[in-house]
Design a protein around this motif. Structure first.
Motif, PDB file in Angstrom:
ATOM      1  N   ARG A 154      62.631  24.531  79.401  1.00 23.57           N
ATOM      2  CA  ARG A 154      61.557  23.585  79.080  1.00 23.57           C
ATOM      3  C   ARG A 154      61.885  22.171  79.554  1.00 23.57           C
ATOM      4  O   ARG A 154      60.991  21.412  79.945  1.00 23.57           O
ATOM      5  CB  ARG A 154      61.287  23.591  77.575  1.00 23.57           C
ATOM      6  N   GLU A 155      63.176  21.823  79.543  1.00 19.13           N
ATOM      7  CA  GLU A 155      63.569  20.476  79.950  1.00 19.13           C
ATOM      8  C   GLU A 155      63.391  20.253  81.444  1.00 19.13           C
ATOM      9  O   GLU A 155      63.450  19.113  81.913  1.00 19.13           O
ATOM     10  CB  GLU A 155      65.020  20.218  79.536  1.00 19.13           C
ATOM     11  N   GLN A 156      63.144  21.307  82.193  1.00 21.34           N
ATOM     12  CA  GLN A 156      62.814  21.139  83.608  1.00 21.34           C
ATOM     13  C   GLN A 156      61.394  20.608  83.788  1.00 21.34           C
ATOM     14  O   GLN A 156      61.079  20.023  84.826  1.00 21.34           O
ATOM     15  CB  GLN A 156      62.952  22.474  84.337  1.00 21.34           C
ATOM     16  N   ALA A 158      59.520  18.913  81.044  1.00 29.47           N
ATOM     17  CA  ALA A 158      59.127  17.861  80.097  1.00 29.47           C
ATOM     18  C   ALA A 158      60.371  17.177  79.558  1.00 29.47           C
ATOM     19  O   ALA A 158      61.488  17.703  79.654  1.00 29.47           O
ATOM     20  CB  ALA A 158      58.314  18.459  78.948  1.00 29.47           C
ATOM     21  N   ASP A 159      60.182  15.980  79.011  1.00 32.35           N
ATOM     22  CA  ASP A 159      61.260  15.266  78.335  1.00 32.35           C
ATOM     23  C   ASP A 159      61.109  15.455  76.833  1.00 32.35           C
ATOM     24  O   ASP A 159      59.990  15.391  76.303  1.00 32.35           O
ATOM     25  CB  ASP A 159      61.221  13.773  78.672  1.00 32.35           C
ATOM     26  N   PHE A 160      62.230  15.661  76.148  1.00 30.23           N
ATOM     27  CA  PHE A 160      62.198  15.971  74.724  1.00 30.23           C
ATOM     28  C   PHE A 160      62.863  14.878  73.897  1.00 30.23           C
ATOM     29  O   PHE A 160      63.847  14.276  74.316  1.00 30.23           O
ATOM     30  CB  PHE A 160      62.883  17.313  74.456  1.00 30.23           C
ATOM     31  N   SER A 161      62.296  14.672  72.721  1.00 35.36           N
ATOM     32  CA  SER A 161      62.829  13.703  71.778  1.00 35.36           C
ATOM     33  C   SER A 161      64.052  14.256  71.065  1.00 35.36           C
ATOM     34  O   SER A 161      64.406  15.435  71.201  1.00 35.36           O
ATOM     35  CB  SER A 161      61.757  13.357  70.731  1.00 35.36           C
ATOM     36  N   ASP A 162      64.671  13.394  70.274  1.00 38.39           N
ATOM     37  CA  ASP A 162      65.677  13.862  69.328  1.00 38.39           C
ATOM     38  C   ASP A 162      65.013  14.806  68.329  1.00 38.39           C
ATOM     39  O   ASP A 162      63.791  14.802  68.158  1.00 38.39           O
ATOM     40  CB  ASP A 162      66.293  12.681  68.584  1.00 38.39           C
ATOM     41  N   SER A 163      65.814  15.585  67.633  1.00 39.26           N
ATOM     42  CA  SER A 163      65.291  16.539  66.664  1.00 39.26           C
ATOM     43  C   SER A 163      64.685  15.819  65.459  1.00 39.26           C
ATOM     44  O   SER A 163      65.237  14.834  64.967  1.00 39.26           O
ATOM     45  CB  SER A 163      66.407  17.465  66.197  1.00 39.26           C
ATOM     46  N   TYR A 164      63.538  16.333  64.994  1.00 42.94           N
ATOM     47  CA  TYR A 164      62.984  15.820  63.741  1.00 42.94           C
ATOM     48  C   TYR A 164      63.071  16.865  62.623  1.00 42.94           C
ATOM     49  O   TYR A 164      62.604  16.631  61.511  1.00 42.94           O
ATOM     50  CB  TYR A 164      61.548  15.317  63.921  1.00 42.94           C
ATOM     51  N   LEU A 165      63.694  18.011  62.919  1.00 39.07           N
ATOM     52  CA  LEU A 165      63.990  19.019  61.905  1.00 39.07           C
ATOM     53  C   LEU A 165      64.939  20.039  62.523  1.00 39.07           C
ATOM     54  O   LEU A 165      64.803  20.369  63.699  1.00 39.07           O
ATOM     55  CB  LEU A 165      62.716  19.735  61.435  1.00 39.07           C
ATOM     56  N   ASP A 166      65.901  20.515  61.758  1.00 38.95           N
ATOM     57  CA  ASP A 166      66.825  21.533  62.251  1.00 38.95           C
ATOM     58  C   ASP A 166      66.718  22.768  61.375  1.00 38.95           C
ATOM     59  O   ASP A 166      66.815  22.694  60.149  1.00 38.95           O
ATOM     60  CB  ASP A 166      68.254  20.998  62.247  1.00 38.95           C
ATOM     61  N   ASP A 167      66.518  23.898  62.023  1.00 37.13           N
ATOM     62  CA  ASP A 167      66.268  25.154  61.327  1.00 37.13           C
ATOM     63  C   ASP A 167      67.212  26.222  61.869  1.00 37.13           C
ATOM     64  O   ASP A 167      67.958  25.983  62.826  1.00 37.13           O
ATOM     65  CB  ASP A 167      64.811  25.563  61.545  1.00 37.13           C
ATOM     66  N   MET A 266      68.330  25.711  65.243  1.00 40.84           N
ATOM     67  CA  MET A 266      67.213  25.522  66.150  1.00 40.84           C
ATOM     68  C   MET A 266      66.481  24.221  65.790  1.00 40.84           C
ATOM     69  O   MET A 266      65.923  24.099  64.707  1.00 40.84           O
ATOM     70  CB  MET A 266      66.266  26.717  66.032  1.00 40.84           C
ATOM     71  N   PRO A 267      66.476  23.238  66.705  1.00 42.13           N
ATOM     72  CA  PRO A 267      65.809  21.967  66.400  1.00 42.13           C
ATOM     73  C   PRO A 267      64.313  22.024  66.670  1.00 42.13           C
ATOM     74  O   PRO A 267      63.822  22.881  67.408  1.00 42.13           O
ATOM     75  CB  PRO A 267      66.494  21.002  67.365  1.00 42.13           C
ATOM     76  N   ALA A 268      63.593  21.095  66.065  1.00 44.09           N
ATOM     77  CA  ALA A 268      62.197  20.834  66.431  1.00 44.09           C
ATOM     78  C   ALA A 268      62.180  19.491  67.151  1.00 44.09           C
ATOM     79  O   ALA A 268      62.638  18.490  66.611  1.00 44.09           O
ATOM     80  CB  ALA A 268      61.309  20.786  65.195  1.00 44.09           C
ATOM     81  N   ASN A 269      61.687  19.502  68.383  1.00 40.24           N
ATOM     82  CA  ASN A 269      61.655  18.300  69.215  1.00 40.24           C
ATOM     83  C   ASN A 269      60.241  18.031  69.692  1.00 40.24           C
ATOM     84  O   ASN A 269      59.492  18.966  69.985  1.00 40.24           O
ATOM     85  CB  ASN A 269      62.551  18.467  70.443  1.00 40.24           C
ATOM     86  N   ALA A 270      59.873  16.758  69.786  1.00 37.96           N
ATOM     87  CA  ALA A 270      58.615  16.378  70.424  1.00 37.96           C
ATOM     88  C   ALA A 270      58.820  16.338  71.933  1.00 37.96           C
ATOM     89  O   ALA A 270      59.925  16.071  72.412  1.00 37.96           O
ATOM     90  CB  ALA A 270      58.147  15.019  69.921  1.00 37.96           C
ATOM     91  N   ALA A 271      57.759  16.610  72.692  1.00 36.18           N
ATOM     92  CA  ALA A 271      57.841  16.613  74.151  1.00 36.18           C
ATOM     93  C   ALA A 271      56.775  15.720  74.749  1.00 36.18           C
ATOM     94  O   ALA A 271      55.647  15.662  74.247  1.00 36.18           O
ATOM     95  CB  ALA A 271      57.676  18.035  74.689  1.00 36.18           C
ATOM     96  N   ILE A 272      57.145  15.006  75.817  1.00 36.58           N
ATOM     97  CA  ILE A 272      56.182  14.223  76.600  1.00 36.58           C
ATOM     98  C   ILE A 272      56.427  14.501  78.072  1.00 36.58           C
ATOM     99  O   ILE A 272      57.469  15.044  78.448  1.00 36.58           O
ATOM    100  CB  ILE A 272      56.279  12.709  76.320  1.00 36.58           C
ATOM    101  N   ALA A 273      55.462  14.128  78.905  1.00 34.13           N
ATOM    102  CA  ALA A 273      55.618  14.318  80.342  1.00 34.13           C
ATOM    103  C   ALA A 273      56.780  13.475  80.849  1.00 34.13           C
ATOM    104  O   ALA A 273      57.101  12.415  80.307  1.00 34.13           O
ATOM    105  CB  ALA A 273      54.325  13.939  81.066  1.00 34.13           C
TER     106      ALA A 273
END
Length: 308
Positions: A154-156, A158-167, A266-273
């Motif tokens: 996925r990182e190829q 989009a750019d991902f934020s830091d984690s806002y939740l870890d599961d 498993m983190p939850a990260n936000a993604a932007i272009a």
């Protein structure tokens, strides 16, 4: 999903008065709008304040999308991370492409914090999980907040934020299952195991030797329904969501395995272009502003409020 909503009677006061007033104004201004399904925003280079995706100047002005409305991609069918409701409340945002519908959930609460930091008003755009990154890159959404984890693939795109939740990823079976006593992956040889399509929950099943990796289900509710009906032996699931799941399905059991999946926690990260480093920094600052205690309170409130 045709289910009953459980509303928390004592939600945590995690938002400032200014934040709540802004969200209330959003409900008044947008709550009555009927948006035809499938009507997406213009292509990225046609929207005010945004350079074409992938250009050298993308995000250089510190503006995401049109700088006014933050279009948040999610499936709105992945409680407690995100779900659809017909009721507007202080916790919801409108779903742009579903008339009279609203989105709630943990992703929504984080998206509100990000939107406030960017001085924008959030709306959800409901899409299949597997199409969210494409929608991000074709300008249909500005950000993805959908319980999505950053992966090398996925990182190829989009750019991902830091984690806002870890599961963590766990396995759930029924209490009448022959696998209810399994403690290792080897004990699950021959088990029919199901996950959700285009997610780590499906990918990790291949780490269980000798199991039958079933064709993944499109949504998490369908995954759960298959286990409830006996169509599979086990499902992969969110560890944080297990207590609520077992409340709703008392005959479900979490396996206590000594083996762990690669890819969990498993983190939850936000993604932007890609190409919007300044915006990504601001998003990370917004995420960092949510303390660990606040994250737990938000999660607990969402699990109390989520549909069955």
């Amino acid at each position: 999903m045709g289910t009953i909503s459980y509303d928390s009677q004592d939600e945590p006061a995690l938002y400032s008065r200014r934040r709540i007033l802004r969200l209330s104004g959003l409900m008044v201004g947008l709550g009555g709008m009927a948006v035809l399904p499938g009507c997406g925003p213009a292509a990225p280079d046609a929207r005010v304040g945004m350079a074409p995706t992938g250009s050298d100047s993308a995000g250089s002005a510190g503006v995401l999308g049109d700088g006014i409305t933050l279009r948040v991609g999610m499936e709105a069918a992945y409680a407690p991370f995100n779900w659809q409701t017909t009721e507007s409340s202080e916790f919801t945002i409108p779903i742009e492409n579903a008339s009279g519908a609203y989105a709630d959930g943990y992703d929504v609460q984080v998206a509100k914090v990000i939107a406030e930091a960017l001085d924008m008003e959030p709306v959800a755009v409901k899409l299949d999980f597997s199409g969210l990154i494409d929608a991000l890159n074709n300008g249909q959404v500005d950000i993805v907040c959908a319980g999505m984890s950053a992966t090398p693939e996925r990182e190829q795109s989009a750019d991902f934020s830091d984690s806002y939740l870890d599961d963590n990823i766990v396995l759930i079976v029924r209490d009448d299952s022959p696998y209810v006593g399994a403690t290792t992956f080897a004990d699950l040889e021959g088990a029919y195991i199901l996950g959700q399509v285009s997610t780590l929950y499906d990918d990790v099943i291949d780490q269980i030797p000798g199991c039958v990796h079933m064709t993944p289900a499109d949504t998490l509710p369908l995954v759960v329904e298959n286990l409830a009906s006996g169509s599979c032996d086990a499902i992969t699931y969110s560890e944080l969501s297990v207590p609520k799941l077992i409340d709703m399905y008392p005959n479900f059991v979490e396996l206590q395995l000594t083996d762990q999946f690669d890819g969990s926690p498993m983190p939850a990260n936000a993604a932007i272009a890609k190409g919007q480093e300044d915006i990504l920094d601001r998003i990370n600052d917004a995420i960092a502003s949510i303390s660990d205690d606040e994250r737990q309170e938000l999660w607990t409130a969402c699990t109390d409020r989520q549909p069955a």
